[in-house]
Design an enzyme around this catalytic site. Structure first.
Site, PDB file in Angstrom:
ATOM      1  N   ASP A  30       0.649  -1.757   0.075  1.00  0.00           N
ATOM      2  CA  ASP A  30       0.087   0.144   0.043  1.00  0.00           C
ATOM      3  C   ASP A  30       0.923   0.958  -0.049  1.00  0.00           C
ATOM      4  OD1 ASP A  30      -2.190   2.300   0.861  1.00  0.00           O
ATOM      5  OD2 ASP A  30      -3.068   0.162   1.005  1.00  0.00           O
ATOM      6  N   ASN A  34      -4.513   7.033   0.473  1.00  0.00           N
ATOM      7  CA  ASN A  34      -5.235   6.807   1.576  1.00  0.00           C
ATOM      8  C   ASN A  34      -5.900   6.429   2.637  1.00  0.00           C
ATOM      9  OD1 ASN A  34      -8.006   8.062   1.024  1.00  0.00           O
ATOM     10  ND2 ASN A  34      -9.048   6.516   1.057  1.00  0.00           N
ATOM     11  N   GLY A  81      -6.311   1.260  -5.265  1.00  0.00           N
ATOM     12  CA  GLY A  81      -7.539   1.610  -6.390  1.00  0.00           C
ATOM     13  C   GLY A  81      -7.573   3.512  -5.811  1.00  0.00           C
ATOM     14  N   SER A 123     -16.223  -3.372  -8.762  1.00  0.00           N
ATOM     15  CA  SER A 123     -17.722  -1.888  -8.969  1.00  0.00           C
ATOM     16  C   SER A 123     -18.629  -1.677  -9.030  1.00  0.00           C
ATOM     17  CB  SER A 123     -16.872  -0.767  -8.082  1.00  0.00           C
ATOM     18  OG  SER A 123     -18.692   0.817  -8.187  1.00  0.00           O
ATOM     19  N   TYR A 148     -13.981   7.122 -12.908  1.00  0.00           N
ATOM     20  CA  TYR A 148     -13.968   6.289 -11.768  1.00  0.00           C
ATOM     21  C   TYR A 148     -13.939   5.254 -12.282  1.00  0.00           C
ATOM     22  CZ  TYR A 148     -14.603   3.271  -7.629  1.00  0.00           C
ATOM     23  OH  TYR A 148     -15.171   2.366  -7.291  1.00  0.00           O
ATOM     24  N   LYS A 152     -12.700   0.925 -13.250  1.00  0.00           N
ATOM     25  CA  LYS A 152     -13.311  -0.419 -12.804  1.00  0.00           C
ATOM     26  C   LYS A 152     -13.404  -0.857 -14.435  1.00  0.00           C
ATOM     27  CE  LYS A 152     -11.890   0.329  -8.760  1.00  0.00           C
ATOM     28  NZ  LYS A 152     -11.124  -0.193  -8.772  1.00  0.00           N
ATOM     29  N   ASN A 178     -22.235  -1.521  -1.655  1.00  0.00           N
ATOM     30  CA  ASN A 178     -22.214  -0.378  -1.544  1.00  0.00           C
ATOM     31  C   ASN A 178     -21.655  -0.405  -0.309  1.00  0.00           C
ATOM     32  OD1 ASN A 178     -24.482   1.181  -3.118  1.00  0.00           O
ATOM     33  ND2 ASN A 178     -23.875   2.525  -2.605  1.00  0.00           N
ATOM     34  N   ASN A 198     -19.566   9.749   0.155  1.00  0.00           N
ATOM     35  CA  ASN A 198     -20.482   8.708   0.559  1.00  0.00           C
ATOM     36  C   ASN A 198     -21.996   8.649   1.665  1.00  0.00           C
ATOM     37  OD1 ASN A 198     -18.153   6.918  -0.550  1.00  0.00           O
ATOM     38  ND2 ASN A 198     -19.418   6.636  -1.977  1.00  0.00           N
ATOM     39  N   VAL A 216     -30.426  15.624   1.214  1.00  0.00           N
ATOM     40  CA  VAL A 216     -30.299  14.710   0.549  1.00  0.00           C
ATOM     41  C   VAL A 216     -30.615  14.220  -0.696  1.00  0.00           C
ATOM     42  CG1 VAL A 216     -32.426  12.910   0.839  1.00  0.00           C
ATOM     43  CG2 VAL A 216     -31.707  13.938   2.477  1.00  0.00           C
ATOM     44  N   ARG A 230     -30.430   2.007  -2.649  1.00  0.00           N
ATOM     45  CA  ARG A 230     -28.801   0.843  -2.871  1.00  0.00           C
ATOM     46  C   ARG A 230     -29.213   0.358  -2.150  1.00  0.00           C
ATOM     47  NH1 ARG A 230     -28.842   4.511  -5.632  1.00  0.00           N
ATOM     48  NH2 ARG A 230     -27.553   6.421  -7.262  1.00  0.00           N
ATOM     49  N   ASP A 294     -26.064  10.780 -10.934  1.00  0.00           N
ATOM     50  CA  ASP A 294     -26.826   9.815 -10.167  1.00  0.00           C
ATOM     51  C   ASP A 294     -27.823   8.644 -10.461  1.00  0.00           C
ATOM     52  OD1 ASP A 294     -25.114   9.660  -7.458  1.00  0.00           O
ATOM     53  OD2 ASP A 294     -26.664  10.677  -6.525  1.00  0.00           O
TER      54      ASP A 294
HETATM   55  P1  NAD Z   1      -9.414   2.916   0.367  1.00  0.00           P
HETATM   56  O1  NAD Z   1      -9.250   3.455  -0.090  1.00  0.00           O
HETATM   57  O2  NAD Z   1      -9.640   3.073   1.843  1.00  0.00           O
HETATM   58  O3  NAD Z   1      -8.558   1.877  -0.116  1.00  0.00           O
HETATM   59  C1  NAD Z   1      -7.760   1.263  -0.761  1.00  0.00           C
HETATM   60  C2  NAD Z   1      -6.595   1.659  -0.489  1.00  0.00           C
HETATM   61  O4  NAD Z   1      -5.364   1.381  -1.642  1.00  0.00           O
HETATM   62  C3  NAD Z   1      -5.795   3.237   0.183  1.00  0.00           C
HETATM   63  O5  NAD Z   1      -4.923   2.685   1.452  1.00  0.00           O
HETATM   64  C4  NAD Z   1      -5.002   3.755  -0.789  1.00  0.00           C
HETATM   65  O6  NAD Z   1      -3.328   3.709   0.373  1.00  0.00           O
HETATM   66  C5  NAD Z   1      -4.034   2.305  -1.414  1.00  0.00           C
HETATM   67  N1  NAD Z   1      -3.803   3.013  -2.870  1.00  0.00           N
HETATM   68  C6  NAD Z   1      -4.382   3.250  -4.083  1.00  0.00           C
HETATM   69  N2  NAD Z   1      -3.287   3.442  -4.952  1.00  0.00           N
HETATM   70  C7  NAD Z   1      -2.426   2.930  -4.111  1.00  0.00           C
HETATM   71  C8  NAD Z   1      -1.341   3.621  -5.936  1.00  0.00           C
HETATM   72  N3  NAD Z   1      -1.023   3.501  -6.225  1.00  0.00           N
HETATM   73  N4  NAD Z   1      -0.397   2.408  -5.201  1.00  0.00           N
HETATM   74  C9  NAD Z   1      -0.711   1.319  -3.895  1.00  0.00           C
HETATM   75  N5  NAD Z   1      -1.759   1.577  -2.976  1.00  0.00           N
HETATM   76  C10 NAD Z   1      -2.598   2.039  -3.495  1.00  0.00           C
HETATM   77  O7  NAD Z   1     -10.519   2.742  -0.212  1.00  0.00           O
HETATM   78  P2  NAD Z   1     -11.835   1.205  -0.154  1.00  0.00           P
HETATM   79  O8  NAD Z   1     -12.710   1.629   0.249  1.00  0.00           O
HETATM   80  O9  NAD Z   1     -11.290   0.197   0.829  1.00  0.00           O
HETATM   81  O10 NAD Z   1     -11.905   0.674  -1.962  1.00  0.00           O
HETATM   82  C11 NAD Z   1     -10.768  -0.469  -2.224  1.00  0.00           C
HETATM   83  C12 NAD Z   1     -10.747  -1.052  -3.566  1.00  0.00           C
HETATM   84  O11 NAD Z   1     -13.072  -1.192  -3.808  1.00  0.00           O
HETATM   85  C13 NAD Z   1     -11.001   0.316  -4.344  1.00  0.00           C
HETATM   86  O12 NAD Z   1     -10.067  -0.247  -5.816  1.00  0.00           O
HETATM   87  C14 NAD Z   1     -12.302   0.523  -4.488  1.00  0.00           C
HETATM   88  O13 NAD Z   1     -12.404   1.732  -6.088  1.00  0.00           O
HETATM   89  C15 NAD Z   1     -12.896  -0.313  -4.391  1.00  0.00           C
HETATM   90  N6  NAD Z   1     -14.391  -0.131  -4.573  1.00  0.00           N
HETATM   91  C16 NAD Z   1     -14.764   0.160  -3.226  1.00  0.00           C
HETATM   92  C17 NAD Z   1     -15.875   0.115  -2.943  1.00  0.00           C
HETATM   93  C18 NAD Z   1     -15.935   1.636  -1.892  1.00  0.00           C
HETATM   94  O14 NAD Z   1     -17.206   1.990  -1.613  1.00  0.00           O
HETATM   95  N7  NAD Z   1     -15.632   1.598  -0.893  1.00  0.00           N
HETATM   96  C19 NAD Z   1     -16.856   0.325  -3.993  1.00  0.00           C
HETATM   97  C20 NAD Z   1     -16.549  -0.540  -5.416  1.00  0.00           C
HETATM   98  C21 NAD Z   1     -15.723  -0.833  -5.018  1.00  0.00           C
HETATM   99  N1  UDP Z   2     -26.760  10.278  -1.344  1.00  0.00           N
HETATM  100  C1  UDP Z   2     -27.313  11.909  -0.119  1.00  0.00           C
HETATM  101  N2  UDP Z   2     -26.308  12.642   0.705  1.00  0.00           N
HETATM  102  C2  UDP Z   2     -25.104  12.176   0.423  1.00  0.00           C
HETATM  103  C3  UDP Z   2     -24.364  11.262   0.020  1.00  0.00           C
HETATM  104  C4  UDP Z   2     -24.895  10.204  -0.980  1.00  0.00           C
HETATM  105  O1  UDP Z   2     -28.778  12.027  -0.814  1.00  0.00           O
HETATM  106  O2  UDP Z   2     -24.630  12.943   1.005  1.00  0.00           O
HETATM  107  C5  UDP Z   2     -27.542   9.565  -1.698  1.00  0.00           C
HETATM  108  C6  UDP Z   2     -26.872   8.671  -3.656  1.00  0.00           C
HETATM  109  O3  UDP Z   2     -27.743  10.273  -3.738  1.00  0.00           O
HETATM  110  C7  UDP Z   2     -27.339   7.784  -3.883  1.00  0.00           C
HETATM  111  C8  UDP Z   2     -27.198   7.685  -1.929  1.00  0.00           C
HETATM  112  O4  UDP Z   2     -27.865   8.221  -1.052  1.00  0.00           O
HETATM  113  O5  UDP Z   2     -28.611   7.419  -3.813  1.00  0.00           O
HETATM  114  C9  UDP Z   2     -25.420   6.149  -1.919  1.00  0.00           C
HETATM  115  O6  UDP Z   2     -24.913   7.616  -2.433  1.00  0.00           O
HETATM  116  P1  UDP Z   2     -23.355   6.787  -2.454  1.00  0.00           P
HETATM  117  O7  UDP Z   2     -22.532   7.954  -2.722  1.00  0.00           O
HETATM  118  O8  UDP Z   2     -23.091   6.278  -1.114  1.00  0.00           O
HETATM  119  O9  UDP Z   2     -24.049   5.688  -3.007  1.00  0.00           O
HETATM  120  P2  UDP Z   2     -22.838   5.658  -4.323  1.00  0.00           P
HETATM  121  O10 UDP Z   2     -23.726   7.077  -5.470  1.00  0.00           O
HETATM  122  O11 UDP Z   2     -21.564   5.362  -4.851  1.00  0.00           O
HETATM  123  O12 UDP Z   2     -23.878   3.929  -4.812  1.00  0.00           O
END
Ligand code: NAD
Ligand code: UDP
Length: 340
Positions: A30, A34, A81, A123, A148, A152, A178, A198, A216, A230, A294
């Site tokens: 890592d 982030n 990521g 995702s 983003y 993916k 989510n 989020n 909202v 969601r 959205d």
């Molecule tokens: P996060 O930011 O908490 O974790 C991602 C980690 O990757 C962090 O620790 C960051 O420091 C590290 N990182 C970023 N770029 C890097 C690089 N170039 N080299 C090495 N490390 C790196 O996010 P998360 O919520 O834990 O998400 C993990 C994965 O899941 C991500 O790929 C994200 O896109 C995917 N994802 C997350 C969600 C969500 O809502 N959390 C939803 C769908 C997909």
């Molecule tokens: N949302 C909201 N207020 C916020 C953040 C999100 O009303 O401050 C709503 C957004 O419009 C969606 C749902 O909550 O309907 C989930 O959003 P989030 O960003 O968590 O996930 P994603 O849109 O990526 O599914």
């Protein structure tokens, strides 16, 4: 040993805990862009085991080659990521470089090291605005409305082409819906450093008095109360699914796509009401126009993961919110202590 890229982050840290609790050795790569080393301390305090940690970038081929040379890695879980939708609109090149370029570099290094088992954090955003609910894995991928989501989808396509060209690969594309919640110990959860995008992290900051009201976004969607729906899934359920995916990939080759959701959709207002009920706190709301990009509704058909992996998410929305609130309270306390 399993290499977990991004293993210090929110989802990756829960995956590492899950691996260690099943006797697997985990190696984290890592760059901490982030996350921080404190998540390593937290993992150690929960599990009594400390994963091996290397600070480095997944785009750095030299670092990857050294890791594959020095450790006996047999599979990779690729969570590293960037994930902020709004930031991806402002900085698309950084997103494509990390999420697509980083994945390509990792796959090249894996291939040269003879490691062909890969679990990828994808995702539900790859489905775009799917007309049919629930979404199953046969639904066509759409046209994600931001870099983003595009990154993916591109990374998934890279991996699909790679598997088509070489039968040695076993790749699992995990399409998360989510993810929310936190470890039940209250010691590990999501810790956003910037203003959260989020719903849940924002709601938690409002509930703990750090922000005045939850915005909202949109009250005129075609849903039961006009707000967006969601499929929220507990991060620990998600982590358990990674282990199941890994086990399945060890037994079969090819590319496999699995939706990781509960199959149940909740609106923004449903989430707020459930939170108020579970945590006993009133959340001030401010009703705003729709957020650009959205979609109205999005929830999974998780049947394929259930059938093929024996995985289903069983933690309720109430449990997700209670665990997230416990984590938030421990964070707020730490913050108060630091500044007090
Ligand atoms: P996060 O930011 O908490 O974790 C991602 C980690 O990757 C962090 O620790 C960051 O420091 C590290 N990182 C970023 N770029 C890097 C690089 N170039 N080299 C090495 N490390 C790196 O996010 P998360 O919520 O834990 O998400 C993990 C994965 O899941 C991500 O790929 C994200 O896109 C995917 N994802 C997350 C969600 C969500 O809502 N959390 C939803 C769908 C997909
Ligand atoms: N949302 C909201 N207020 C916020 C953040 C999100 O009303 O401050 C709503 C957004 O419009 C969606 C749902 O909550 O309907 C989930 O959003 P989030 O960003 O968590 O996930 P994603 O849109 O990526 O599914």
């Amino acid at each position: 040993m399993i290499l977990v890229t991004g293993g210090a982050g929110y989802i990756g840290a829960h995956v590492v805990l899950e691996l260690m609790s099943h006797g697997e050795d985990a190696l984290i790569l890592d760059n901490l862009c982030n996350s921080s080393r404190s998540s390593l301390e937290r993992m150690a305090s929960i599990s009594g085991r400390r994963p091996v940690f290397v600070q480095g970038d997944v785009r750095n081929r030299g670092v990857l080659d050294t890791l594959f040379h020095e450790y006996s890695i047999n599979a990779v879980i690729h969570c590293a990521g960037l994930k902020a939708v709004g930031e991806s609109v402002r900085e698309p090149l950084r997103y494509y470089d990390t999420n697509v370029g980083g994945s390509v570099t990792l796959c090249q290094a894996m291939k040269d090291a003879g490691v062909f088992t890969l679990v990828f954090s994808s995702s539900a955003t790859v489905y775009g605005d799917c007309a049919r609910m629930p979404i199953n894995e046969t639904c066509a991928t759409g046209n994600p409305s931001n870099p983003y989501g595009q990154s993916k989808l591109m990374a998934e396509n890279v991996m699909k082409s790679m598997v088509a060209s070489d039968p040695r690969w076993s790749v699992g594309l995990l399409r998360y819906f989510n993810p929310i919640g936190a470890h039940e110990s209250g010691k590990l959860g999501e810790a956003p450093t910037l203003t959260p995008n989020n719903l849940l992290p924002y709601l938690l900051q409002v509930a703990s008095g750090q922000r005045p009201a939850l915005h909202v976004f949109g009250t005129d969607y075609e849903t039961h109360d006009g707000t967006g729906i969601r499929d929220y899934v507990h991060v620990v359920d998600l982590a358990e699914g990674h282990l199941k995916a890994l086990q399945a990939l060890r037994a079969q080759r090819g590319v496999h796509i699995w939706n990781f959701g509960t199959g149940q959709g909740y609106s923004v207002i449903d989430v707020v009401k459930a939170f108020e009920r579970v945590c006993g706190i009133t959340v001030p709301l401010s009703y705003e126009p729709r957020r650009p990009g959205d979609i109205a509704r999005c929830w999974a058909d998780p049947g394929k993961a259930s059938l093929e992996l024996g995985w289903c998410a069983h933690r309720s929305l109430e449990r997700m919110l209670a665990d997230a609130w416990r984590w938030q309270c421990s964070q707020t306390h730490a913050f108060d202590t630091q500044v007090g």
